[in-house]
Structures are given as C-alpha cells and as structure tokens.
Motif scaffolding. Structure first.
Motif, PDB file in Angstrom:
ATOM      1  N   ASN A  19       2.444 -12.166  -7.427  1.00  0.00           N
ATOM      2  CA  ASN A  19       3.318 -11.994  -6.586  1.00  0.00           C
ATOM      3  C   ASN A  19       3.009 -11.732  -5.074  1.00  0.00           C
ATOM      4  N   THR A  20       3.963 -11.718  -4.258  1.00  0.00           N
ATOM      5  CA  THR A  20       3.501 -11.486  -2.655  1.00  0.00           C
ATOM      6  C   THR A  20       3.421 -10.022  -2.430  1.00  0.00           C
ATOM      7  N   LEU A  21       2.798  -9.893  -1.342  1.00  0.00           N
ATOM      8  CA  LEU A  21       2.679  -8.576  -1.063  1.00  0.00           C
ATOM      9  C   LEU A  21       4.031  -7.521  -0.719  1.00  0.00           C
ATOM     10  N   TYR A  22       4.754  -8.202  -0.367  1.00  0.00           N
ATOM     11  CA  TYR A  22       6.185  -7.791  -0.041  1.00  0.00           C
ATOM     12  C   TYR A  22       7.172  -7.536  -1.708  1.00  0.00           C
ATOM     13  N   GLU A  23       6.598  -8.254  -2.518  1.00  0.00           N
ATOM     14  CA  GLU A  23       7.320  -8.045  -3.802  1.00  0.00           C
ATOM     15  C   GLU A  23       6.544  -7.129  -4.500  1.00  0.00           C
ATOM     16  N   MET A  24       5.306  -6.952  -4.398  1.00  0.00           N
ATOM     17  CA  MET A  24       4.591  -5.710  -4.881  1.00  0.00           C
ATOM     18  C   MET A  24       4.963  -4.448  -4.300  1.00  0.00           C
ATOM     19  N   ALA A  25       5.021  -4.257  -2.898  1.00  0.00           N
ATOM     20  CA  ALA A  25       5.512  -3.300  -2.384  1.00  0.00           C
ATOM     21  C   ALA A  25       6.761  -2.776  -2.703  1.00  0.00           C
ATOM     22  N   ARG A  26       7.561  -3.823  -2.775  1.00  0.00           N
ATOM     23  CA  ARG A  26       9.187  -3.114  -3.018  1.00  0.00           C
ATOM     24  C   ARG A  26       9.234  -2.626  -4.635  1.00  0.00           C
ATOM     25  N   SER A  27       8.490  -3.626  -5.558  1.00  0.00           N
ATOM     26  CA  SER A  27       8.540  -2.820  -6.880  1.00  0.00           C
ATOM     27  C   SER A  27       7.933  -1.535  -6.910  1.00  0.00           C
ATOM     28  N   TYR A  52     -10.883 -14.285   6.906  1.00  0.00           N
ATOM     29  CA  TYR A  52     -10.113 -13.948   7.935  1.00  0.00           C
ATOM     30  C   TYR A  52      -8.982 -13.294   7.570  1.00  0.00           C
ATOM     31  N   TYR A  53      -8.637 -13.492   6.158  1.00  0.00           N
ATOM     32  CA  TYR A  53      -7.481 -12.591   5.567  1.00  0.00           C
ATOM     33  C   TYR A  53      -7.545 -11.143   5.767  1.00  0.00           C
ATOM     34  N   PHE A  54      -8.799 -10.592   5.915  1.00  0.00           N
ATOM     35  CA  PHE A  54      -9.140  -9.247   6.018  1.00  0.00           C
ATOM     36  C   PHE A  54      -9.142  -8.737   7.446  1.00  0.00           C
ATOM     37  N   THR A  55      -9.181  -9.611   8.344  1.00  0.00           N
ATOM     38  CA  THR A  55      -9.288  -9.245   9.943  1.00  0.00           C
ATOM     39  C   THR A  55      -7.909  -9.070  10.391  1.00  0.00           C
ATOM     40  N   ASN A  56      -6.747  -9.456   9.578  1.00  0.00           N
ATOM     41  CA  ASN A  56      -5.551  -9.582  10.423  1.00  0.00           C
ATOM     42  C   ASN A  56      -4.358  -8.564  10.165  1.00  0.00           C
ATOM     43  N   PHE A  57      -4.759  -7.780   9.324  1.00  0.00           N
ATOM     44  CA  PHE A  57      -4.023  -6.576   8.649  1.00  0.00           C
ATOM     45  C   PHE A  57      -3.175  -5.742   9.822  1.00  0.00           C
ATOM     46  N   ARG A  58      -3.671  -5.879  10.980  1.00  0.00           N
ATOM     47  CA  ARG A  58      -2.719  -5.185  12.014  1.00  0.00           C
ATOM     48  C   ARG A  58      -1.236  -5.683  12.293  1.00  0.00           C
ATOM     49  N   VAL A  59      -1.066  -6.997  11.826  1.00  0.00           N
ATOM     50  CA  VAL A  59       0.218  -7.542  11.874  1.00  0.00           C
ATOM     51  C   VAL A  59       1.194  -7.127  10.890  1.00  0.00           C
ATOM     52  N   PRO A  61       3.357  -4.284   8.746  1.00  0.00           N
ATOM     53  CA  PRO A  61       3.832  -2.912   8.818  1.00  0.00           C
ATOM     54  C   PRO A  61       3.144  -1.952   7.845  1.00  0.00           C
ATOM     55  N   ARG A  62       2.939  -0.679   8.318  1.00  0.00           N
ATOM     56  CA  ARG A  62       2.373   0.197   7.486  1.00  0.00           C
ATOM     57  C   ARG A  62       3.225   1.202   6.811  1.00  0.00           C
ATOM     58  N   THR A  63       4.660   0.711   6.785  1.00  0.00           N
ATOM     59  CA  THR A  63       5.729   1.177   5.989  1.00  0.00           C
ATOM     60  C   THR A  63       6.679  -0.058   5.460  1.00  0.00           C
ATOM     61  N   PHE A  65       9.523  -1.039   2.868  1.00  0.00           N
ATOM     62  CA  PHE A  65      10.796  -0.474   1.893  1.00  0.00           C
ATOM     63  C   PHE A  65      10.663   0.930   1.753  1.00  0.00           C
ATOM     64  N   GLY A  66      10.509   1.624   3.012  1.00  0.00           N
ATOM     65  CA  GLY A  66      10.527   3.070   2.856  1.00  0.00           C
ATOM     66  C   GLY A  66       9.397   3.868   2.090  1.00  0.00           C
ATOM     67  N   MET A  67       8.156   3.247   2.004  1.00  0.00           N
ATOM     68  CA  MET A  67       7.023   3.486   1.438  1.00  0.00           C
ATOM     69  C   MET A  67       5.662   3.337   2.219  1.00  0.00           C
ATOM     70  N   PRO A  68       5.121   4.174   2.781  1.00  0.00           N
ATOM     71  CA  PRO A  68       3.788   4.218   3.306  1.00  0.00           C
ATOM     72  C   PRO A  68       2.708   3.177   2.449  1.00  0.00           C
ATOM     73  N   LEU A  69       2.083   2.340   3.417  1.00  0.00           N
ATOM     74  CA  LEU A  69       1.166   1.310   2.810  1.00  0.00           C
ATOM     75  C   LEU A  69      -0.133   1.370   3.667  1.00  0.00           C
ATOM     76  N   LEU A  70      -1.069   1.234   2.589  1.00  0.00           N
ATOM     77  CA  LEU A  70      -2.643   1.157   3.046  1.00  0.00           C
ATOM     78  C   LEU A  70      -2.956  -0.373   2.743  1.00  0.00           C
ATOM     79  N   MET A  71      -3.880  -0.863   3.724  1.00  0.00           N
ATOM     80  CA  MET A  71      -4.432  -2.477   3.458  1.00  0.00           C
ATOM     81  C   MET A  71      -5.800  -2.222   3.257  1.00  0.00           C
ATOM     82  N   GLY A  72      -6.383  -2.762   2.237  1.00  0.00           N
ATOM     83  CA  GLY A  72      -7.745  -2.772   1.950  1.00  0.00           C
ATOM     84  C   GLY A  72      -8.239  -3.968   1.055  1.00  0.00           C
ATOM     85  N   ALA A  73      -9.261  -3.837   0.378  1.00  0.00           N
ATOM     86  CA  ALA A  73      -9.885  -5.084  -0.149  1.00  0.00           C
ATOM     87  C   ALA A  73     -10.660  -4.493  -1.533  1.00  0.00           C
TER      88      ALA A  73
END
Length: 263
Positions: A19-27, A52-59, A61-63, A65-73
């Motif tokens: 699943n995509t990031l957005y699908e995972m976050a929505r669930s 490079y995937y891990f260098t562009n997390f600034r794009v 949103p950190r919220t 579907f109304g849920m705070p999000l962290l981006m790691g590895a």
C-alpha cells in the motif's frame, strides 16, 4: 494496555509491501491510532528504494487524515560492527530510525557476531529503536542487548509481525520471553511495532499486547503507553508534544482503553 503509536510500518516504496503511504496513514487514522510513523527499508534491502527517498521527507505533510505523522526508516545493520546503510547526515534529517538485522543484508555469523552488531547500532545516537531482535536464525545475547540499550537509551522492539502465527522469524516468542526478562531486570524500555506491510495491519499490536500482558511486563517500560515516555527516546516526538491534535487523539485512545478495561 494503552497503545498510542505505531512507528514500524512499510509502504510500496520498500518493494515488498502493498500500500501507499497515504493508504497506510488513512487506515491507521480510521483505527484511531494517535501517532503514526512510516519506516521503509533502507537501500541494502533487495528491491527497496534509493537513499534519495529518505532525503525528501520535507515535502510530506506531517499530519495526514487528521493524524500526526513521523517519517523515518528501517535501517539494515550490514556488518558485525553495527554499521547501517544510510549515512549519518541523512539520519539527522529524519524523524527517527529503526535498525534491524535482516538475513538478506548481513553475512552469516555467530551469536557473538550478531550481538556485537546490535550493540554497535545501539551505540549510534541517531538510532532510536532496534527492530525485531527475535529471530533464532540470528541469535544474540539478550542480557548484553538489554544492558546496552539501557545504557545508551535505545528502545528494543517487540514486533507484532514476529509474534503472528506463520511468521518467517524463528522462535520469536521464546526469544522475547528471554529478552523481556532481561529488560525488566535492567529497567530497559521497549516499544511495540506492527511491522505492517499492508494497510490491514497498520496500528495492529494485538499479538504483542497479549504477549506482554501474559508476561506481566511492566507497562512503565512500554514506550507506546505514554507520549512523554516515547518522546524521551525520540527527539522529533518531543518537539511535537504541544501538538493539540496529537494530545486529543491520545486522550481519546486512553479513554477508550479505560472503558475497555472497566468491562
């Protein structure tokens, strides 16, 4: 047991999730998870994404579907000195890092070799969590791991996927029983992670919770049960403790847990 976060999850980007990031976050959001983290496999894992995937997390949103999000590895420990497959300058830009030994990404070794590898990763201040140290194919000295994690203020993960029937990891329940006894002895904190590779498992710690409750493991050593406790290990979370949305979602989860316990 109150459960306020899931920080070990994977998306399509890692090459073997679905699943995509957005699908995972929505669930996760729909399940009421207060805090969600995405931690795709770093580049040494076959089929995973480029650094490079891990260098562009600034794009991102950190919220969502109304849920705070962290981006790691989820980093791969690649040698017996505890080296990992992303450089320190990239780790500094991410919200958090999990480091795990995967059988595909390290030479075959002894328990002493894998123990040294884990300890080397634990000593890296930019690594916050050691992922699934539970596989008998990758044996380790759990007394040494628990002591090192306590000394260096690193969380050891209890991985829900490892405890799920049919897991590819060998002997996880027996190994966790040994590890958690040593964690209780030293006062070493742990964190539950779903290791979800599909949206159905986002936020799912049911097997881990049951296991910890059966062992009567101290809740005060489980980072998932307190935002403040988890934030003491993860600076990016500490910076978000004044987030009213995060607080509201956590309060709602705590209230639901209390009602469930009262039944």
């Amino acid at each position: 047991m109150i459960d306020l976060m899931d920080l070990h999850t994977h998306t399509l980007a890692c090459g073997h999730a679905y699943n995509t990031l957005y699908e995972m976050a929505r669930s996760a959001s729909e399940k009421g998870v207060p805090l969600f983290g995405s931690s795709d496999h770093a580049p040494a894992m076959p089929g995973s994404c480029h650094k490079y995937y891990f260098t562009n997390f600034r794009v991102i949103p950190r919220t969502l579907f109304g849920m705070p999000l962290l981006m790691g590895a989820e980093l791969n420990i690649t040698d017996f000195d505890g080296q990992v497959d992303l450089p320190q300058d990239i780790l500094r830009k991410m919200d958090y890092a999990i480091a795990s030994i995967h059988i595909q990404c390290i030479d075959r070794g002894t328990a002493a070799d894998y123990t040294r590898a884990y300890v080397g990763a634990i000593e890296n201040p930019l690594i916050h969590i050691i992922g699934h140290p539970d596989d008998s194919r990758l044996p380790a000295d759990y007394d040494t791991l628990a002591a090192a994690a306590k000394e260096h203020h690193t969380l050891l993960e209890v991985n829900n996927s490892s405890l799920t029937p049919g897991s590819v990891r060998v002997g996880a329940a027996d190994n966790y029983a040994k590890l958690l006894e040593r964690c209780a002895h030293y006062g070493t904190s742990i964190i539950m992670g779903s290791d979800a590779h599909s949206e159905a498992d986002a936020g799912n710690h049911l097997h881990a919770i049951k296991f910890l409750e059966e062992l009567q493991f101290p809740e005060e050593l489980v980072a998932n049960t307190s935002l403040e406790r988890a934030a003491s290990f993860i600076p990016s979370l500490a910076a978000r403790l004044d987030d009213s949305l995060l607080r509201a979602r956590a309060a709602a989860r705590e209230t639901a847990a209390c009602k469930e316990d009262a039944r």
